[in-house]
Design a protein around this motif. Structure first.
Motif, mmCIF file in Angstrom:
data_model
loop_
_atom_site.group_PDB
_atom_site.id
_atom_site.type_symbol
_atom_site.label_atom_id
_atom_site.label_comp_id
_atom_site.label_asym_id
_atom_site.label_seq_id
_atom_site.Cartn_x
_atom_site.Cartn_y
_atom_site.Cartn_z
ATOM 1 N N SER A 39 0.838 -1.205 0.000
ATOM 2 C CA SER A 39 0.000 0.000 0.000
ATOM 3 C C SER A 39 0.875 1.259 0.000
ATOM 4 O O SER A 39 2.112 1.179 -0.053
ATOM 5 C CB SER A 39 -0.979 0.017 1.175
ATOM 6 O OG SER A 39 -1.949 1.044 0.980
ATOM 7 N N HIS A 48 -7.674 3.399 4.711
ATOM 8 C CA HIS A 48 -7.618 2.032 4.156
ATOM 9 C C HIS A 48 -6.971 1.133 5.219
ATOM 10 O O HIS A 48 -5.811 0.747 5.106
ATOM 11 C CB HIS A 48 -6.769 1.990 2.876
ATOM 12 C CG HIS A 48 -7.471 2.498 1.650
ATOM 13 N ND1 HIS A 48 -7.812 3.816 1.475
ATOM 14 C CD2 HIS A 48 -7.895 1.865 0.519
ATOM 15 C CE1 HIS A 48 -8.410 3.965 0.294
ATOM 16 N NE2 HIS A 48 -8.476 2.801 -0.289
ATOM 17 N N THR A 247 -12.767 4.039 -2.393
ATOM 18 C CA THR A 247 -13.486 4.701 -1.308
ATOM 19 C C THR A 247 -13.984 6.081 -1.722
ATOM 20 O O THR A 247 -14.659 6.754 -0.958
ATOM 21 C CB THR A 247 -12.582 4.890 -0.070
ATOM 22 O OG1 THR A 247 -11.466 5.697 -0.466
ATOM 23 C CG2 THR A 247 -12.099 3.573 0.473
#
Lengths: 270, 270
Positions: A39, A48, A247
């Motif tokens: 990530s 997240h 998102t």
């Protein structure tokens, strides 16, 4: 018959060699000069927090690392190929191979360079000392310090429930622990400035006590004595969660000031 | 004897399978979801024009790519596993395996998704069409367009001698070529916005004519017809030159405006 047999064996062995060399392998740990990040920091900053890479997968990329735990339930530590969760009360739990991680930096650590570590009054002094040693500060470094600490301040964060708040808010809930006269390992990485916007800038340290009972994200420490090992990495692999960008939040915003505050804030108490 | 022979063959075959599966391989092309970048855009912008990765090494990471050539002597193209140099006069030379590259983006391209390509009046129209198709624009994409072009404008740059000037200055010397009614391939990548500061932002296109005689960095085009194939990548490997940071220039400066100008400037003539 013997000739046929020999020919077949020879052909099989040639196939063995050829097959192994040309066939793409699934073993990514081959690259000892690669640091792998799961990530990017802005994704973590924006919530997240759901783990997407298992401990088993992380271990394919290295034996040494740090990060966050699933749903932000503590700080993540990978040391000597074992994965740990430093809970918000500062205690350590060993993680299963199936545990999922939302953010981590992982490397195959070979202890290539070693340095003595004199008495140092702060994390900043340690970092200044390392900055003076690294030959090429535009590349990545992993650092392992085996230390006797006169004192250490480390923090962790409690588990979150969705809908996840941004990390800058959650970090206000961080629990800071102070320990005196404790032995343990500092697990650290140094990121070059040009990669600032994608990861924790500069140095990033987690701590694991020698008895594997306490640990967390290091805010400051005083080193009584120790030994430093470090390694330079010229390849940087970024592995992204499939959910990145789903998102609806813009992860390309400049959050460097907030990251600095979350990662380096050396205030707090307990 | 037959039994011994069969046993040996069986053992060899088992060894073949076991050996290939467990042995860490040096073949990194295993990861079909990984895009690999050699160097970072700011290094190229600031004059890191000396090639550091050979064509043979690049091919270990993919069969499809684009970049710059050694000493900035033309644009680099990797298509169907063959490497090409698009010289400043717009003509193509096939590169040897030993040729060194200072900057490139490379991927294993599998043509996973396909789209029809209608008549399009500009590169921007093509990009808008692709933006409307990509499911997750926070990940990386490689795009291959087999096209009949009503017209195409592409550029290349002449070889440089040290001490190297910044790319923003060299690009003023770019030679722009216009071709009408030509068939060929557009080799493209789309970078998510969060990675802007490390690579060419947004879309980046090179062109290679169907007869492999002409090519360069695409500034604009009109597509008469064609077919589009694209692939999404969730892993991004950045491989750095050892010399990064040894020129004394700060590569962490924000050069996004200059990169935009160098890569997208659609002016010029020839």
């Amino acid at each position: 018959m013997q000739f046929v047999c020999r020919t077949i064996i020879l052909a099989s062995l040639m196939l063995l060699l050829a097959g192994c060399d040309s066939r793409p392998s699934a073993a990514p740990q081959a690259d000892r000069h690669r640091l792998t990040q799961f990530s990017i920091i802005n994704a973590l900053m924006l919530g997240h927090y759901d783990g997407f890479a298992s401990v088993a997968e992380l271990r394919r990329y290295g034996n040494f690392g740090l990060g966050a735990c699933d749903r932000l339930d503590g700080e993540f530590i990978l040391l000597d190929d074992k994965a740990y969760q430093a809970k918000s009360d500062g205690t350590i739990v060993e993680l299963s191979q199936a545990a999922k991680i939302p953010f981590a930096v992982v490397a195959a650590f070979d202890k290539i360079n070693e340095l003595p570590c004199p008495q140092l009054n702060s994390l900043e002094e340690l970092e200044t000392r390392l900055d003076g040693q690294f030959e090429n500060k535009e590349l990545f470094h992993a650092i392992r310090v085996e230390a006797k600490l006169a004192s250490i301040q480390f923090r962790s964060v409690p588990a979150q429930e969705p809908p996840f708040r941004p990390l800058a808010e959650v970090a206000k809930q961080q629990v800071v622990h102070t320990q005196k006269n404790i032995a343990g390992t500092l697990i650290g990485f140094r990121t070059p400035k040009w990669a600032d916007s994608l990861t924790v800038p500069g140095y990033h340290w987690h701590f694991l006590s020698a008895d594997r009972k306490l640990g967390g994200h290091v805010l400051n420490c005083e080193l009584a004595s120790g030994s430093i090992a470090y390694q330079q990495y010229g390849s940087w692999l970024v592995k992204l969660p499939d959910t990145l960008g789903t998102t609806g939040k813009d992860i390309s915003v400049d959050l460097r000031r907030e990251v600095e505050q979350v990662e380096r804030s050396r205030g707090g108490s307990q």
